[in-house]
Design a protein around this motif. Sequence first.
Motif, PDB file in Angstrom:
ATOM      1  N   VAL A  18       0.839  -1.202   0.000  1.00 17.26           N
ATOM      2  CA  VAL A  18       0.000   0.000   0.000  1.00 17.26           C
ATOM      3  C   VAL A  18       0.877   1.257   0.000  1.00 17.26           C
ATOM      4  CG1 VAL A  18      -1.661   1.323   1.377  1.00 17.26           C
ATOM      5  CG2 VAL A  18      -1.981  -1.125   1.055  1.00 17.26           C
ATOM      6  N   MET A  19       1.937   1.245   0.786  1.00 14.20           N
ATOM      7  CA  MET A  19       2.820   2.403   0.856  1.00 14.20           C
ATOM      8  C   MET A  19       3.481   2.665  -0.502  1.00 14.20           C
ATOM      9  SD  MET A  19       6.307   2.961   2.971  1.00 14.20           S
ATOM     10  CE  MET A  19       7.074   1.791   1.899  1.00 14.20           C
ATOM     11  N   LEU A  22       0.935   4.230  -2.879  1.00 12.90           N
ATOM     12  CA  LEU A  22       0.746   5.648  -2.572  1.00 12.90           C
ATOM     13  C   LEU A  22       1.941   6.483  -3.022  1.00 12.90           C
ATOM     14  CD1 LEU A  22      -0.886   5.463   0.965  1.00 12.90           C
ATOM     15  CD2 LEU A  22      -1.965   6.140  -1.180  1.00 12.90           C
ATOM     16  N   ILE A  25       1.658   7.013  -6.718  1.00 14.97           N
ATOM     17  CA  ILE A  25       0.588   7.981  -7.023  1.00 14.97           C
ATOM     18  C   ILE A  25       1.080   9.403  -6.770  1.00 14.97           C
ATOM     19  CG2 ILE A  25      -1.662   8.821  -6.247  1.00 14.97           C
ATOM     20  CD1 ILE A  25      -2.442   5.862  -5.835  1.00 14.97           C
ATOM     21  N   PHE A  26       1.736   9.632  -5.635  1.00 19.47           N
ATOM     22  CA  PHE A  26       2.240  10.981  -5.339  1.00 19.47           C
ATOM     23  C   PHE A  26       3.332  11.402  -6.312  1.00 19.47           C
ATOM     24  CE2 PHE A  26       0.724  10.269  -0.823  1.00 19.47           C
ATOM     25  CZ  PHE A  26      -0.348  11.126  -0.969  1.00 19.47           C
TER      26      PHE A  26
END
Length: 134
Positions: A18-19, A22, A25-26
């Motif tokens: 998950v990290m 993310l 995405i960032f």
Amino acid sequence: MRSRRLKNEINVVPYIDVMLVLLVIFMVTAPMMTTASIDVPSVGKAAQPPVEALQVIVRADRTLALLAPGKSERPLSRRELVQEIASAQRRNPEQAVLIAGDRNVKYQAVLEVMDDLQQQQVKRIGLLVQPSDR
């Protein structure tokens, strides 16, 4: 019979997945973001009024005075003040008006003057500040 033992371990692999998602995405969206710059005046800049600004002085006893550029200070009532500024706005629609409140005046008195000016569609209203002597 063998007894079962409980494992006291946390499986961190899903958290890492998950990290990383993310993070991707960032990293993809960060270059797409537009940043705006805001020029906020400092107190040093704001303490120097524009040359052509009218100054409305609100004293501690709630009396008003108007100080026009090149003229002396004149005491006025609220109605007279609004009429004077309205006539100045007709001559110059971009006429700036600065409100200078006495140190001991209630904030409500300054807001009432500002409200009167906004009802007259005065576009450029500011508060006159004086730098502290520290």
